[in-house]
Design a protein around this motif. Structure first.
Motif, PDB file in Angstrom:
ATOM      1  N   UNK A   1      -1.678 -18.044   9.021  1.00 48.58           N
ATOM      2  CA  UNK A   1      -1.515 -16.654   8.656  1.00 48.58           C
ATOM      3  C   UNK A   1      -0.098 -16.221   9.015  1.00 48.58           C
ATOM      4  N   UNK A   2       0.558 -15.595   8.067  1.00 44.74           N
ATOM      5  CA  UNK A   2       1.901 -15.108   8.336  1.00 44.74           C
ATOM      6  C   UNK A   2       1.818 -13.711   8.929  1.00 44.74           C
ATOM      7  N   UNK A   3       2.648 -13.507   9.929  1.00 47.13           N
ATOM      8  CA  UNK A   3       2.669 -12.209  10.580  1.00 47.13           C
ATOM      9  C   UNK A   3       3.777 -11.365   9.982  1.00 47.13           C
ATOM     10  N   UNK A   4       3.522 -10.093   9.890  1.00 44.95           N
ATOM     11  CA  UNK A   4       4.542  -9.166   9.428  1.00 44.95           C
ATOM     12  C   UNK A   4       5.500  -8.873  10.562  1.00 44.95           C
ATOM     13  N   UNK A   5       6.692  -8.543  10.200  1.00 41.15           N
ATOM     14  CA  UNK A   5       7.685  -8.108  11.185  1.00 41.15           C
ATOM     15  C   UNK A   5       7.591  -6.598  11.234  1.00 41.15           C
ATOM     16  N   UNK A   6       7.361  -6.051  12.401  1.00 42.29           N
ATOM     17  CA  UNK A   6       7.203  -4.612  12.535  1.00 42.29           C
ATOM     18  C   UNK A   6       8.533  -3.899  12.402  1.00 42.29           C
ATOM     19  N   UNK A  78     -13.039  -9.579  12.629  1.00 42.50           N
ATOM     20  CA  UNK A  78     -12.466  -8.471  11.857  1.00 42.50           C
ATOM     21  C   UNK A  78     -11.268  -7.872  12.583  1.00 42.50           C
ATOM     22  N   UNK A  79     -11.468  -7.497  13.845  1.00 35.40           N
ATOM     23  CA  UNK A  79     -10.380  -6.855  14.588  1.00 35.40           C
ATOM     24  C   UNK A  79      -9.224  -7.821  14.833  1.00 35.40           C
ATOM     25  N   UNK A  80      -9.535  -9.055  15.201  1.00 41.84           N
ATOM     26  CA  UNK A  80      -8.486 -10.041  15.458  1.00 41.84           C
ATOM     27  C   UNK A  80      -7.643 -10.276  14.206  1.00 41.84           C
ATOM     28  N   UNK A  81      -8.302 -10.439  13.074  1.00 39.79           N
ATOM     29  CA  UNK A  81      -7.580 -10.655  11.819  1.00 39.79           C
ATOM     30  C   UNK A  81      -6.657  -9.471  11.520  1.00 39.79           C
ATOM     31  N   UNK A  82      -7.195  -8.259  11.603  1.00 41.39           N
ATOM     32  CA  UNK A  82      -6.396  -7.064  11.277  1.00 41.39           C
ATOM     33  C   UNK A  82      -5.231  -6.879  12.241  1.00 41.39           C
ATOM     34  N   UNK A  83      -5.500  -7.018  13.524  1.00 38.32           N
ATOM     35  CA  UNK A  83      -4.437  -6.822  14.517  1.00 38.32           C
ATOM     36  C   UNK A  83      -3.351  -7.872  14.402  1.00 38.32           C
ATOM     37  N   UNK A  84      -3.737  -9.101  14.106  1.00 40.14           N
ATOM     38  CA  UNK A  84      -2.743 -10.180  13.996  1.00 40.14           C
ATOM     39  C   UNK A  84      -1.964 -10.069  12.690  1.00 40.14           C
ATOM     40  N   UNK A  85      -2.602  -9.630  11.646  1.00 36.92           N
ATOM     41  CA  UNK A  85      -1.958  -9.577  10.340  1.00 36.92           C
ATOM     42  C   UNK A  85      -0.924  -8.457  10.261  1.00 36.92           C
ATOM     43  N   UNK A  86      -1.329  -7.248  10.603  1.00 40.19           N
ATOM     44  CA  UNK A  86      -0.403  -6.134  10.444  1.00 40.19           C
ATOM     45  C   UNK A  86      -0.402  -5.157  11.598  1.00 40.19           C
ATOM     46  N   UNK A  87      -1.129  -5.480  12.666  1.00 43.26           N
ATOM     47  CA  UNK A  87      -1.160  -4.607  13.828  1.00 43.26           C
ATOM     48  C   UNK A  87      -2.112  -3.440  13.694  1.00 43.26           C
ATOM     49  N   UNK A  88      -2.866  -3.398  12.583  1.00 46.71           N
ATOM     50  CA  UNK A  88      -3.747  -2.257  12.392  1.00 46.71           C
ATOM     51  C   UNK A  88      -4.931  -2.592  11.506  1.00 46.71           C
ATOM     52  N   UNK A 108      -0.464 -11.511  19.995  1.00 47.18           N
ATOM     53  CA  UNK A 108      -0.877 -12.909  19.864  1.00 47.18           C
ATOM     54  C   UNK A 108      -2.390 -13.001  19.700  1.00 47.18           C
ATOM     55  N   UNK A 109      -2.863 -14.193  19.384  1.00 44.79           N
ATOM     56  CA  UNK A 109      -4.302 -14.433  19.256  1.00 44.79           C
ATOM     57  C   UNK A 109      -5.009 -14.172  20.580  1.00 44.79           C
ATOM     58  N   UNK A 110      -4.427 -14.647  21.670  1.00 42.18           N
ATOM     59  CA  UNK A 110      -5.066 -14.425  22.971  1.00 42.18           C
ATOM     60  C   UNK A 110      -5.102 -12.941  23.321  1.00 42.18           C
ATOM     61  N   UNK A 111      -4.051 -12.204  23.000  1.00 42.60           N
ATOM     62  CA  UNK A 111      -4.055 -10.759  23.242  1.00 42.60           C
ATOM     63  C   UNK A 111      -5.141 -10.073  22.411  1.00 42.60           C
ATOM     64  N   UNK A 112      -5.326 -10.526  21.178  1.00 40.35           N
ATOM     65  CA  UNK A 112      -6.368  -9.961  20.319  1.00 40.35           C
ATOM     66  C   UNK A 112      -7.753 -10.195  20.900  1.00 40.35           C
ATOM     67  N   UNK A 113      -7.998 -11.412  21.351  1.00 38.30           N
ATOM     68  CA  UNK A 113      -9.315 -11.736  21.906  1.00 38.30           C
ATOM     69  C   UNK A 113      -9.565 -10.984  23.214  1.00 38.30           C
ATOM     70  N   UNK A 114      -8.533 -10.858  24.033  1.00 41.93           N
ATOM     71  CA  UNK A 114      -8.668 -10.086  25.283  1.00 41.93           C
ATOM     72  C   UNK A 114      -8.944  -8.623  24.959  1.00 41.93           C
ATOM     73  N   UNK A 115      -8.251  -8.074  23.951  1.00 42.33           N
ATOM     74  CA  UNK A 115      -8.499  -6.685  23.531  1.00 42.33           C
ATOM     75  C   UNK A 115      -9.951  -6.505  23.108  1.00 42.33           C
ATOM     76  N   UNK A 116     -10.478  -7.465  22.362  1.00 41.50           N
ATOM     77  CA  UNK A 116     -11.876  -7.378  21.916  1.00 41.50           C
ATOM     78  C   UNK A 116     -12.829  -7.366  23.107  1.00 41.50           C
ATOM     79  N   UNK A 117     -12.625  -8.278  24.043  1.00 34.59           N
ATOM     80  CA  UNK A 117     -13.506  -8.326  25.219  1.00 34.59           C
ATOM     81  C   UNK A 117     -13.395  -7.039  26.043  1.00 34.59           C
TER      82      UNK A 117
END
Length: 175
Positions: A1-6, A78-88, A108-117
């Protein structure tokens, strides 16, 4: 997955509680829709692939446990995909919110998973993890703190009126 540059890194502000809650409500409807699809697929699998009778679906401990696991995993995906893809997420887009790392980039992926937990823990504690925004000087929720991320409000885009005015000026200059 390509990440956008903010972009707009210098013009963001920490998100306040009402805006976060509104985005959570929107996203709650999306997660509910995802959960309905997952539940129907789970029931169809039990009924048509495993050959369970209609009356026995949802009565066994294994069936209930697997459905719960699928629901948690689908929400996290769902949340991990959205947050990693475009931050929202879609709800966050509506309310101009973005999740970003401390440097203002994608998480990062780990930040996304930690946010979910941390989000599950925050909600399980009667929402205290989100009410924390009211007392934290940087307006961080427990998911923000635990994952080393921040939720920010993006500035408003140039309005339609300004865009129409500029188009009219360009048209007049061409004449």
């Amino acid at each position: 997955m390509t990440q956008r540059r903010f972009t707009q890194l210098d013009s963001v502000t920490p998100a306040a509680l009402p805006r976060r809650l509104a985005a959570m409500l929107y996203d709650g409807f999306l997660v509910l829709a995802i959960w309905l699809v997952v539940t129907v697929m789970h029931m169809a699998f039990l009924r048509f692939v495993l050959g369970r009778s209609a009356e026995s679906i949802g009565t066994g401990n294994l069936a209930v446990a697997t459905l719960r696991l699928l629901l948690v995993c689908s929400a996290a995906a769902f949340f991990t995909y959205c947050w990693r893809r475009g931050g929202m997420t879609l709800g966050m887009q509506t309310w101009r919110l973005r999740v970003q790392n401390a440097q203002g980039g994608p998480i990062s992926l780990s930040q996304s998973l930690i946010r979910c937990m941390a989000a599950w823990v925050s909600l399980a504690a009667a929402g205290l993890g989100y009410w924390w925004v009211l007392v934290d000087p940087q307006k961080r929720s427990w998911p923000d703190i635990a994952s080393g991320t921040q939720t920010v409000v993006l500035p408003k885009a140039a309005g339609k009126k300004a865009a129409r005015h500029k188009a009219a000026q360009n048209k007049a200059a061409q004449k």
